[in-house]
Design an enzyme around this catalytic site. Structure first.
Site, PDB file in Angstrom:
ATOM      1  N   HIS A   1       0.831  -1.208   0.000  1.00 17.52           N
ATOM      2  CA  HIS A   1       0.000   0.000   0.000  1.00 17.52           C
ATOM      3  C   HIS A   1       0.861   1.251   0.000  1.00 17.52           C
ATOM      4  O   HIS A   1       2.045   1.215   0.322  1.00 17.52           O
ATOM      5  CB  HIS A   1      -0.975   0.039   1.191  1.00 17.52           C
ATOM      6  CG  HIS A   1      -0.329   0.010   2.548  1.00 17.52           C
ATOM      7  ND1 HIS A   1      -0.009  -1.160   3.201  1.00 17.52           N
ATOM      8  CD2 HIS A   1       0.044   1.003   3.389  1.00 17.52           C
ATOM      9  CE1 HIS A   1       0.526  -0.876   4.373  1.00 17.52           C
ATOM     10  NE2 HIS A   1       0.581   0.439   4.522  1.00 17.52           N
TER      11      HIS A   1
ATOM     12  N   HIS B   1       3.932   7.096   3.905  1.00 12.43           N
ATOM     13  CA  HIS B   1       4.850   5.968   3.735  1.00 12.43           C
ATOM     14  C   HIS B   1       4.384   5.054   2.608  1.00 12.43           C
ATOM     15  O   HIS B   1       3.256   5.144   2.146  1.00 12.43           O
ATOM     16  CB  HIS B   1       5.026   5.168   5.040  1.00 12.43           C
ATOM     17  CG  HIS B   1       3.808   4.432   5.523  1.00 12.43           C
ATOM     18  ND1 HIS B   1       2.909   4.986   6.412  1.00 12.43           N
ATOM     19  CD2 HIS B   1       3.349   3.186   5.271  1.00 12.43           C
ATOM     20  CE1 HIS B   1       1.961   4.099   6.685  1.00 12.43           C
ATOM     21  NE2 HIS B   1       2.192   2.998   5.996  1.00 12.43           N
TER      22      HIS B   1
ATOM     23  N   GLU C   1       7.707   1.004   5.040  1.00 15.29           N
ATOM     24  CA  GLU C   1       7.193  -0.079   5.879  1.00 15.29           C
ATOM     25  C   GLU C   1       7.420  -1.394   5.152  1.00 15.29           C
ATOM     26  O   GLU C   1       7.249  -1.468   3.933  1.00 15.29           O
ATOM     27  CB  GLU C   1       5.689   0.147   6.115  1.00 15.29           C
ATOM     28  CG  GLU C   1       5.025  -0.917   6.964  1.00 15.29           C
ATOM     29  CD  GLU C   1       3.539  -0.614   7.192  1.00 15.29           C
ATOM     30  OE1 GLU C   1       2.922   0.114   6.391  1.00 15.29           O
ATOM     31  OE2 GLU C   1       2.994  -1.130   8.194  1.00 15.29           O
TER      32      GLU C   1
END
Ligand code: CO
Length: 134
Positions: free
Chosen positions: A7, A79, A130
C-alpha cells in the site's frame, strides 16, 4: 527481497474529505472510514487492481501521524509498504547494510494484523518505508 507494493499511505486531516476525489472523479472503489484506535488512525482504503492507497487521519492522543501533519499541514505521502516473506531476515539485512530500523528494531503487529517494521526515511530516499510480512 521485497515483493509486491502492499500500500501507499497518505496522511490527511480528514479522510472523508480526502476520499471524495477517489470516489468521484478518479472513480475508485473506496471503503467506509474505519477507526483503529490502537494505531491512532482513522483509515479509508482506496482499492486498486494492483495495490491500495490508505488515507490516514490522526485520532486520539499521540497519533503516529500527528507530527507529520504538523510539518505538512496540507497532508501528503506518509509511507509506502512493501511485502516481504521473512521480516526478521529483512530487518537483519537492513541493519547489516547500515539502514535504521525504527523503534527497538523488533517487528510489531501492524494495522493489518501482520508483522511490520519501518525503515528510517533518510535511509530510503526520503520516504518512510514499511515492510510487512505476508
Ligand atoms: Co502502512
Amino acid at each position: 527481497m521485497i515483493g509486491r507494493l502492499n500500500h501507499v499511505a497518505i496522511a490527511t486531516r480528514d479522510v472523508a474529505a480526502a476520499s471524495a476525489i477517489y470516489r468521484g472523479a478518479l472513480g475508485a472503489e473506496v471503503s467506509e472510514p474505519q477507526d483503529l484506535p490502537e494505531h491512532g488512525v482513522r483509515v479509508v482504503f482506496v482499492v486498486l487492481d494492483n495495490t491500495k492507497v490508505e488515507l490516514l487521519e490522526p485520532i486520539g492522543e499521540g497519533s503516529p501521524i500527528a507530527p507529520f501533519l504538523e510539518k505538512n499541514p496540507a497532508g501528503g505521502l506518509h509511507h509506502v509498504c512493501y511485502e516481504v516473506s521473512d521480516i526478521r531476515l529483512a530487518a537483519e539485512r537492513l541493519r547489516q547494510d547500515g539502514a535504521r530500523v525504527l523503534g527497538d528494531g523488533e517487528p510489531k503487529i501492524g494495522a493489518h494484523g501482520k508483522p511490520v517494521l519501518f525503515v528510517h526515511p533518510k535511509d530510503v530516499g526520503g520516504v518512510l518505508t514499511e515492510l510487512e510480512e505476508v
